[in-house]
Design a protein around this motif. Sequence first.
Motif, mmCIF file in Angstrom:
data_model
loop_
_atom_site.group_PDB
_atom_site.id
_atom_site.type_symbol
_atom_site.label_atom_id
_atom_site.label_comp_id
_atom_site.label_asym_id
_atom_site.label_seq_id
_atom_site.Cartn_x
_atom_site.Cartn_y
_atom_site.Cartn_z
ATOM 1 N N PHE A 355 0.843 -1.204 -0.049
ATOM 2 C CA PHE A 355 -0.027 0.274 0.123
ATOM 3 C C PHE A 355 1.192 1.637 -0.282
ATOM 4 C CE2 PHE A 355 -2.566 3.494 2.271
ATOM 5 C CZ PHE A 355 -3.461 2.837 1.753
ATOM 6 N N ASP A 356 0.665 2.158 -1.096
ATOM 7 C CA ASP A 356 1.702 3.260 -0.913
ATOM 8 C C ASP A 356 1.098 4.509 -0.169
ATOM 9 O OD1 ASP A 356 2.583 5.751 -1.744
ATOM 10 O OD2 ASP A 356 2.122 5.365 -4.169
ATOM 11 N N GLN A 357 1.582 4.571 1.024
ATOM 12 C CA GLN A 357 0.867 5.715 2.462
ATOM 13 C C GLN A 357 1.371 7.147 1.515
ATOM 14 O OE1 GLN A 357 0.796 5.133 5.325
ATOM 15 N NE2 GLN A 357 0.811 3.153 4.896
ATOM 16 N N ARG A 358 1.991 7.830 0.505
ATOM 17 C CA ARG A 358 1.294 8.406 -0.422
ATOM 18 C C ARG A 358 -0.427 9.105 -0.212
ATOM 19 N NH1 ARG A 358 4.869 9.450 -4.934
ATOM 20 N NH2 ARG A 358 4.726 6.682 -4.896
ATOM 21 N N LEU A 359 -0.863 7.934 -0.916
ATOM 22 C CA LEU A 359 -2.075 8.753 -0.544
ATOM 23 C C LEU A 359 -3.354 8.623 0.661
ATOM 24 C CD1 LEU A 359 -2.918 4.499 -2.388
ATOM 25 C CD2 LEU A 359 -3.454 6.827 -3.383
ATOM 26 N N ILE A 360 -2.420 8.670 1.176
ATOM 27 C CA ILE A 360 -3.341 9.854 2.789
ATOM 28 C C ILE A 360 -2.419 10.886 3.130
ATOM 29 C CG2 ILE A 360 -3.884 9.035 5.294
ATOM 30 C CD1 ILE A 360 -3.933 6.602 4.848
ATOM 31 N N SER A 361 -2.921 11.994 3.634
ATOM 32 C CA SER A 361 -3.012 13.290 3.559
ATOM 33 C C SER A 361 -3.089 13.875 4.410
ATOM 34 C CB SER A 361 -2.603 14.344 2.054
ATOM 35 O OG SER A 361 -2.454 15.443 2.370
ATOM 36 N N SER A 362 -1.836 14.515 5.542
ATOM 37 C CA SER A 362 -2.172 14.759 6.651
ATOM 38 C C SER A 362 -2.930 15.986 6.459
ATOM 39 C CB SER A 362 -0.931 15.764 7.018
ATOM 40 O OG SER A 362 0.361 16.427 6.169
ATOM 41 N N GLU A 363 -3.030 17.056 5.600
ATOM 42 C CA GLU A 363 -4.117 18.401 4.655
ATOM 43 C C GLU A 363 -5.308 17.876 4.323
ATOM 44 O OE1 GLU A 363 -2.235 20.340 2.347
ATOM 45 O OE2 GLU A 363 -0.336 21.096 4.054
ATOM 46 N N LYS A 364 -6.262 17.995 4.843
ATOM 47 C CA LYS A 364 -7.911 17.974 3.865
ATOM 48 C C LYS A 364 -7.783 18.183 2.765
ATOM 49 C CE LYS A 364 -11.007 20.987 5.426
ATOM 50 N NZ LYS A 364 -12.186 21.410 5.811
ATOM 51 N N GLU A 365 -8.170 17.064 2.057
ATOM 52 C CA GLU A 365 -8.115 17.542 0.554
ATOM 53 C C GLU A 365 -9.295 16.830 -0.312
ATOM 54 O OE1 GLU A 365 -5.207 15.015 -0.930
ATOM 55 O OE2 GLU A 365 -5.480 12.972 0.164
ATOM 56 N N ILE A 366 -9.082 16.774 -1.511
ATOM 57 C CA ILE A 366 -10.329 15.780 -1.933
ATOM 58 C C ILE A 366 -8.911 15.413 -3.174
ATOM 59 C CG2 ILE A 366 -11.931 16.265 -4.601
ATOM 60 C CD1 ILE A 366 -12.939 18.367 -3.061
ATOM 61 N N LEU A 367 -9.713 14.158 -2.825
ATOM 62 C CA LEU A 367 -8.487 13.216 -3.876
ATOM 63 C C LEU A 367 -9.527 12.136 -4.665
ATOM 64 C CD1 LEU A 367 -6.085 11.519 -4.046
ATOM 65 C CD2 LEU A 367 -6.855 9.955 -2.701
ATOM 66 N N VAL A 368 -8.633 12.156 -5.709
ATOM 67 C CA VAL A 368 -9.800 11.936 -7.436
ATOM 68 C C VAL A 368 -9.379 10.709 -7.904
ATOM 69 C CG1 VAL A 368 -10.302 12.938 -9.440
ATOM 70 C CG2 VAL A 368 -10.570 14.202 -7.671
ATOM 71 N N LEU A 369 -10.153 10.625 -8.011
ATOM 72 C CA LEU A 369 -9.213 8.465 -8.776
ATOM 73 C C LEU A 369 -9.800 8.864 -10.107
ATOM 74 C CD1 LEU A 369 -10.224 5.737 -6.110
ATOM 75 C CD2 LEU A 369 -8.482 7.395 -5.883
ATOM 76 N N VAL A 370 -8.956 8.206 -10.539
ATOM 77 C CA VAL A 370 -9.227 7.318 -12.399
ATOM 78 C C VAL A 370 -8.430 6.208 -12.615
ATOM 79 C CG1 VAL A 370 -7.937 8.156 -14.085
ATOM 80 C CG2 VAL A 370 -8.938 10.262 -12.678
ATOM 81 N N GLY A 371 -9.434 5.507 -13.432
ATOM 82 C CA GLY A 371 -9.101 4.364 -13.345
ATOM 83 C C GLY A 371 -10.362 3.603 -14.149
ATOM 84 N N LEU A 438 -14.698 22.393 -8.025
ATOM 85 C CA LEU A 438 -14.621 22.333 -6.076
ATOM 86 C C LEU A 438 -13.780 22.628 -4.895
ATOM 87 C CD1 LEU A 438 -17.328 21.964 -4.326
ATOM 88 C CD2 LEU A 438 -16.669 19.028 -4.135
ATOM 89 N N ALA A 439 -12.924 21.730 -4.821
ATOM 90 C CA ALA A 439 -11.875 22.083 -4.629
ATOM 91 C C ALA A 439 -11.432 23.674 -3.905
ATOM 92 C CB ALA A 439 -10.654 20.526 -4.395
ATOM 93 N N THR A 440 -11.389 24.427 -4.730
ATOM 94 C CA THR A 440 -10.480 25.620 -5.070
ATOM 95 C C THR A 440 -11.366 26.502 -3.862
ATOM 96 O OG1 THR A 440 -10.038 25.114 -6.729
ATOM 97 C CG2 THR A 440 -10.135 27.147 -6.080
ATOM 98 N N GLU A 441 -13.119 26.241 -4.766
ATOM 99 C CA GLU A 441 -14.325 26.575 -4.210
ATOM 100 C C GLU A 441 -13.684 26.732 -2.628
ATOM 101 O OE1 GLU A 441 -17.467 25.813 -6.226
ATOM 102 O OE2 GLU A 441 -18.683 26.134 -3.994
ATOM 103 N N LEU A 442 -13.875 25.232 -2.308
ATOM 104 C CA LEU A 442 -13.891 24.800 -0.446
ATOM 105 C C LEU A 442 -12.324 25.242 -0.057
ATOM 106 C CD1 LEU A 442 -15.838 21.961 -0.982
ATOM 107 C CD2 LEU A 442 -16.754 24.282 0.167
ATOM 108 N N GLY A 443 -11.670 25.732 -0.581
ATOM 109 C CA GLY A 443 -10.537 26.395 0.104
ATOM 110 C C GLY A 443 -9.755 24.730 1.128
ATOM 111 N N VAL A 444 -10.200 23.689 -0.300
ATOM 112 C CA VAL A 444 -8.676 22.880 -0.383
ATOM 113 C C VAL A 444 -7.862 22.408 -0.903
ATOM 114 C CG1 VAL A 444 -10.016 21.511 1.443
ATOM 115 C CG2 VAL A 444 -10.554 20.947 -0.395
#
Length: 524
Positions: A355-371, A438-444
Amino acid sequence: MPRKCYLTCLLNSHPPIPLPHNIETIIGRSKLTKIKDQSCSRNQLSIKADCENCSVELKQLGLNPSGFDGFSMTKDAIYKVGHNTRIEVLLNNHVHLLKFDPPPVDHSKAEGKRKLEDMEPEQSSRKSMKMEGDSKPCDVKAAPESVWENVDSGELYIYTAKGVKSSEKIAAFDMDGTLITPKSGKVYPVDISDWKIAFPTVAQKLKEQIELGFKVIILSNQAPIGSGRVKIEDFKKKIENIVRKLDVPIQAYIATGKGFYRKPTTGMWKVLSEEKNDGLVIDMEKSFYCGDAAGRTANWAPGKKKDHSMADKLMAENLGLTFYTPEEFFLGHKLSDVLMKKPDFHPKQYTPEPFDQRLISSEKEILVLVGFPGSGKSFIAREIIKKSDNRYVSVCRDELGSWQKCASTATKFIQQGKSVIVDSTNPDRESRARWTALATELGVGSRCAKMAASLAHARHNNKYRELRKEKHLPVSDIVFHSYKNKFVEPSTKEGFKEVLTVKFTGTFENEEAEKMYKLHLLEK
Ligand SMILES: Nc1ncnc2c1ncn2[C@@H]1O[C@H](COP(=O)(O)OP(=O)(O)OP(=O)(O)O)[C@@H](O)[C@H]1O
């Protein structure tokens, strides 16, 4: 009257050429055959007829290949053929028929056996490895009567003909295109009586397997029964008629659905080995499987179409059984591996990554999956949620219905302090731009995680998901291809802080799940 043998020209360009009993006759470019073609040698083909047993030995002497029944011969190899064999003095040309007069009563019985020793040396040794050896009869009793059984509410039917005996050696055959072929000449049978025995040697070869101590079985995919297009009662009669015609005690397994019994998956073999072999352990080294769905490319023999699937070859591979095409097994034809397609995805060969630990960020975010559908987005989303102690939540379009619904749900989650994973395919910039906006709008911040799974891998996963009966809408090939056509490589230029590639972790619920995952699940 003693039986005679003739070589008759299909175009009647010359009178039949007599082939005297046990005397070698040389055929080639000559006045007798009216062949003038310079590429045909004067001594092209040696033919020796055995009028007592109605068999004929063929040997190509000339440089350019001769053929029989559409197959190319190898110089100096000896082939045994029988009545009505179509001989091409030069492959695809100067076609003649071998005729015995009077003809044998039953062609399949009287025809010369293509014994293994008669085949080309390489093939002979390969087969003798599997077929010689002890043919000691088993202590088990032969089936006293013919019976039909129904397994899993008709997902599988099993016919055991009178006389079938269990054995540690199994000679398994596909049915359509292997033992029988449509009499009408169409690709698929037009009705239940549209069949004939596919090769003249079928009955003889099956009988030889019984004599060698094998149990002969048929493993057949028959989805039209499951879909209701063919009635099971009619189909049962067809099987009984085929077994009667071959006059060999056979056990037939008929997979009617799309589940684990259907080839290339191994459900039919599982039932055979666990329940239908009187407790005898099957010797996988000595057993073998023969089928025509082998992934052969177009023109694997002159004028032959490509195989409709690879299901037979892949099932043999799944089980670790020696595999033969019907032409190899029944006609002694040799086929180069070059003419066999390779599967696009090898489930045994993928390398799982941690499992790639980089997938979890300490900052609040939107993580967009593609596949691709089936590429493992929901799987990895669940992992992230678990490993982040529920700091992440996911929004899934399949569950919420539309991207707008996903966006409003995501907004609420962000406002509650959660990070959001967008679990949908997001193949193009347009679908991803909704989320960066949406992330920009919500400030994350927003990041992108692209699944590494190829189309073939995703199709495999999708079939695995179906076989495990996981709750999910079916995904058609159209959906896979639509993703492929729309796909644009994601980039940080779209506003993502980072674009990660998610490698396949191969984490399984249990051993059973992993075993299933590592089988070839698709037919091509
Ligand atoms: N890393 C993995 N280890 C083991 N199995 C996996 C892994 N990733 C995916 N799978 C299995 O593959 C199948 C498809 O995965 P999943 O449902 O997560 O795909 P998806 O991309 O969410 O598909 P869709 O877009 O169609 O919803 C599931 O059965 C899942 O359990």
